[in-house]
Design a protein around this motif. Sequence first.
Motif, PDB file in Angstrom:
ATOM      1  N   ALA A  57       0.701  -1.026  -0.099  1.00 33.94           N
ATOM      2  CA  ALA A  57      -0.038   0.031  -0.036  1.00 33.94           C
ATOM      3  C   ALA A  57       0.663   1.245  -0.098  1.00 33.94           C
ATOM      4  CB  ALA A  57      -0.982   0.010   1.121  1.00 33.94           C
ATOM      5  N   LEU A  58       1.887   1.179   0.695  1.00 34.63           N
ATOM      6  CA  LEU A  58       2.800   2.274   0.607  1.00 34.63           C
ATOM      7  C   LEU A  58       3.360   2.663  -0.768  1.00 34.63           C
ATOM      8  CD1 LEU A  58       4.962   1.655   3.860  1.00 34.63           C
ATOM      9  CD2 LEU A  58       3.590   3.825   3.521  1.00 34.63           C
ATOM     10  N   MET A  59       3.710   1.656  -1.350  1.00 37.24           N
ATOM     11  CA  MET A  59       4.500   1.811  -2.425  1.00 37.24           C
ATOM     12  C   MET A  59       3.440   1.996  -3.630  1.00 37.24           C
ATOM     13  SD  MET A  59       7.294  -1.183  -2.864  1.00 37.24           S
ATOM     14  CE  MET A  59       8.134  -0.577  -4.117  1.00 37.24           C
ATOM     15  N   GLY A  60       1.998   1.631  -3.342  1.00 32.83           N
ATOM     16  CA  GLY A  60       1.090   1.982  -4.497  1.00 32.83           C
ATOM     17  C   GLY A  60       0.620   3.501  -4.244  1.00 32.83           C
ATOM     18  N   ARG A  61       0.629   3.842  -3.197  1.00 25.72           N
ATOM     19  CA  ARG A  61       0.422   5.371  -3.009  1.00 25.72           C
ATOM     20  C   ARG A  61       1.634   6.299  -3.425  1.00 25.72           C
ATOM     21  NH1 ARG A  61      -1.697   3.520   2.167  1.00 25.72           N
ATOM     22  NH2 ARG A  61       0.034   4.614   3.409  1.00 25.72           N
ATOM     23  N   LEU A  62       2.632   5.976  -3.215  1.00 25.78           N
ATOM     24  CA  LEU A  62       3.800   6.638  -3.849  1.00 25.78           C
ATOM     25  C   LEU A  62       3.572   6.698  -5.128  1.00 25.78           C
ATOM     26  CD1 LEU A  62       6.680   7.858  -3.196  1.00 25.78           C
ATOM     27  CD2 LEU A  62       7.600   5.672  -3.375  1.00 25.78           C
ATOM     28  N   HIS A  63       3.392   5.664  -5.939  1.00 24.26           N
ATOM     29  CA  HIS A  63       3.759   5.591  -7.360  1.00 24.26           C
ATOM     30  C   HIS A  63       2.376   6.283  -7.974  1.00 24.26           C
ATOM     31  CE1 HIS A  63       6.484   1.665  -7.227  1.00 24.26           C
ATOM     32  NE2 HIS A  63       7.050   2.795  -6.585  1.00 24.26           N
ATOM     33  N   ALA A  64       1.512   6.568  -7.068  1.00 24.20           N
ATOM     34  CA  ALA A  64       0.253   7.148  -7.670  1.00 24.20           C
ATOM     35  C   ALA A  64       0.360   8.765  -7.433  1.00 24.20           C
ATOM     36  CB  ALA A  64      -1.096   6.826  -6.751  1.00 24.20           C
ATOM     37  N   CYS A  65       1.361   9.149  -6.690  1.00 25.80           N
ATOM     38  CA  CYS A  65       1.652  10.675  -6.600  1.00 25.80           C
ATOM     39  C   CYS A  65       1.752  11.391  -8.049  1.00 25.80           C
ATOM     40  CB  CYS A  65       2.871  11.116  -5.880  1.00 25.80           C
ATOM     41  SG  CYS A  65       2.560  10.647  -4.040  1.00 25.80           S
ATOM     42  N   PRO A  66       1.040  12.466  -8.326  1.00 27.79           N
ATOM     43  CA  PRO A  66       0.847  12.788  -9.737  1.00 27.79           C
ATOM     44  C   PRO A  66       2.323  13.669  -9.812  1.00 27.79           C
ATOM     45  CG  PRO A  66      -0.501  14.126  -8.302  1.00 27.79           C
ATOM     46  CD  PRO A  66       0.178  13.225  -7.488  1.00 27.79           C
ATOM     47  N   LEU A  67       2.585  13.988 -11.196  1.00 26.79           N
ATOM     48  CA  LEU A  67       3.791  14.668 -11.706  1.00 26.79           C
ATOM     49  C   LEU A  67       3.486  15.786 -12.425  1.00 26.79           C
ATOM     50  CD1 LEU A  67       6.184  11.433 -13.192  1.00 26.79           C
ATOM     51  CD2 LEU A  67       6.176  12.588 -10.709  1.00 26.79           C
ATOM     52  N   LEU A  68       3.958  16.895 -12.212  1.00 28.87           N
ATOM     53  CA  LEU A  68       4.069  18.274 -13.051  1.00 28.87           C
ATOM     54  C   LEU A  68       4.436  17.888 -14.528  1.00 28.87           C
ATOM     55  CD1 LEU A  68       5.209  20.968 -10.639  1.00 28.87           C
ATOM     56  CD2 LEU A  68       2.782  20.648 -11.339  1.00 28.87           C
ATOM     57  N   HIS A 165      11.166   5.201  -5.124  1.00 27.05           N
ATOM     58  CA  HIS A 165      12.040   5.349  -3.843  1.00 27.05           C
ATOM     59  C   HIS A 165      13.259   4.512  -4.221  1.00 27.05           C
ATOM     60  CE1 HIS A 165      13.642   4.294   0.174  1.00 27.05           C
ATOM     61  NE2 HIS A 165      12.839   4.921   0.549  1.00 27.05           N
ATOM     62  N   LYS A 166      13.337   3.540  -4.760  1.00 28.91           N
ATOM     63  CA  LYS A 166      14.643   2.935  -5.251  1.00 28.91           C
ATOM     64  C   LYS A 166      15.398   1.985  -4.084  1.00 28.91           C
ATOM     65  CE  LYS A 166      17.291   5.107  -8.400  1.00 28.91           C
ATOM     66  NZ  LYS A 166      17.937   6.429  -9.084  1.00 28.91           N
ATOM     67  N   ASP A 167      14.925   2.237  -3.094  1.00 29.27           N
ATOM     68  CA  ASP A 167      15.724   1.749  -1.743  1.00 29.27           C
ATOM     69  C   ASP A 167      14.700   0.914  -0.673  1.00 29.27           C
ATOM     70  OD1 ASP A 167      18.032   0.586  -0.786  1.00 29.27           O
ATOM     71  OD2 ASP A 167      18.479   2.349   0.195  1.00 29.27           O
ATOM     72  N   VAL A 168      13.761   0.428  -0.930  1.00 29.65           N
ATOM     73  CA  VAL A 168      12.667  -0.107  -0.161  1.00 29.65           C
ATOM     74  C   VAL A 168      13.101  -1.265   0.307  1.00 29.65           C
ATOM     75  CG1 VAL A 168      10.187  -0.553   0.206  1.00 29.65           C
ATOM     76  CG2 VAL A 168      10.570   0.961  -1.267  1.00 29.65           C
ATOM     77  N   ASP A 193      13.365   9.596  -6.956  1.00 31.47           N
ATOM     78  CA  ASP A 193      13.319   9.935  -8.466  1.00 31.47           C
ATOM     79  C   ASP A 193      12.275   9.618  -9.045  1.00 31.47           C
ATOM     80  OD1 ASP A 193      14.811  11.171 -10.462  1.00 31.47           O
ATOM     81  OD2 ASP A 193      16.629  10.088 -10.433  1.00 31.47           O
ATOM     82  N   VAL A 194      12.324  10.205 -10.272  1.00 22.54           N
ATOM     83  CA  VAL A 194      11.293   9.831 -10.980  1.00 22.54           C
ATOM     84  C   VAL A 194      11.887   8.835 -12.084  1.00 22.54           C
ATOM     85  CG1 VAL A 194      10.198  10.481 -13.371  1.00 22.54           C
ATOM     86  CG2 VAL A 194      10.227  12.398 -11.522  1.00 22.54           C
ATOM     87  N   GLY A 195      10.990   7.635 -12.119  1.00 20.53           N
ATOM     88  CA  GLY A 195      11.549   6.234 -12.888  1.00 20.53           C
ATOM     89  C   GLY A 195      10.478   5.396 -12.982  1.00 20.53           C
ATOM     90  N   ASP A 200      11.128  -0.302  -9.004  1.00 20.64           N
ATOM     91  CA  ASP A 200      10.888  -0.146  -7.440  1.00 20.64           C
ATOM     92  C   ASP A 200      10.401  -1.383  -6.987  1.00 20.64           C
ATOM     93  OD1 ASP A 200      11.513   1.810  -5.964  1.00 20.64           O
ATOM     94  OD2 ASP A 200       9.683   2.652  -5.727  1.00 20.64           O
ATOM     95  N   VAL A 201       9.197  -2.198  -7.478  1.00 21.53           N
ATOM     96  CA  VAL A 201       8.695  -2.938  -6.950  1.00 21.53           C
ATOM     97  C   VAL A 201       9.831  -4.593  -7.190  1.00 21.53           C
ATOM     98  CG1 VAL A 201       6.912  -4.774  -7.201  1.00 21.53           C
ATOM     99  CG2 VAL A 201       6.357  -2.231  -7.258  1.00 21.53           C
ATOM    100  N   ALA A 202      10.383  -4.541  -8.395  1.00 25.32           N
ATOM    101  CA  ALA A 202      11.165  -5.700  -8.649  1.00 25.32           C
ATOM    102  C   ALA A 202      12.408  -5.528  -7.786  1.00 25.32           C
ATOM    103  CB  ALA A 202      11.556  -5.663  -9.954  1.00 25.32           C
ATOM    104  N   ASN A 203      12.887  -4.406  -7.370  1.00 22.49           N
ATOM    105  CA  ASN A 203      13.926  -4.339  -6.378  1.00 22.49           C
ATOM    106  C   ASN A 203      13.570  -4.629  -5.025  1.00 22.49           C
ATOM    107  OD1 ASN A 203      16.603  -3.170  -5.930  1.00 22.49           O
ATOM    108  ND2 ASN A 203      15.852  -1.619  -4.938  1.00 22.49           N
TER     109      ASN A 203
END
Length: 322
Positions: A57-68, A165-168, A193-195, A200-203
Amino acid sequence: MASNDFSHPLMASDCLSHPLDCLPHQGGHGHVEEWIDGHPLRFSQMMQAPYRGLIAALMGRLHACPLLPADADVAVDDADKARLWTEMEGDGPRWTEMDKARLWTEMEAWAAALPGDWTEIGRRLDGDWGPHVPPSLPVRKALMAEVQWVSQEGVVAPTKSTIIHKDVHALNLLQLPAAAGGSLRLIDAEFADVGPSAFDVANFFLECAFVEEDGSWDWEREPTESDRRDFARAYVRAHLPGISDAEVEVESEALVAEWARGWGLVAHLWNILWALTTALAEADAGGGGGPDDFDYLGYAVGRWQRYLLEKETLIASTRELA
């Protein structure tokens, strides 16, 4: 398993209900932004209930944050764009959408800066290897070739560019006390970062195989297919709140396939490059294993061996499908 020398601003997002906080390491580059009363998980706990669902859930919400949009009028120095969170009044922080190939360019830059031969570097390191660098330690030419291979079209599944996040892993996941709600907090966003979200999940899935008691890897600890499906369902419910159970199943099935196709190889390679880059910095500084005596070269060797095995498996399975 990551630490580097970049300072960065506090990262705490209203769109995440504050699960992501940045606590820079103390010393010459950062300072503690917030004290969090909690304790880190153990690596062996990450795929256990209820932590699996909470992390998803933490990662799902993080990846849902919108980008400009990339052309948004935001006055930011180019060197700082990768770690920018722009406070948008009333809407919470947003990250500017930058170059979506940034992960690949970062890996290419790390690989290009590595030595063509580790022998001299080994002499300058005081760690376990001493002057004897293992022959299986990859050098610049091999790593640059692998970065080019894994980034070519068709090797990895298409995925969305999001804030990652790249380091979960367990040491960056704090269990809050019951009095504070007992939830998890995701900290240490120095690599954020943006990526590609699948990276993120595979890592994270690969981090589940780390044995913290002796610093080794037990690849039998990687999440099972069932674990990944359960993780995907919790991820989808947080990422796309309000969708039906049937839609959750469809989305989660697609994500499990997306995460599995090639992104584990990218995660291995990124961590290998991080470890070797850190070891090189330690050698240049006259050190050995880093401030915590972490064996960066041994870590890189272990991940490299696993990378080669998984690459061979992927190529073989692709041939079977052809």
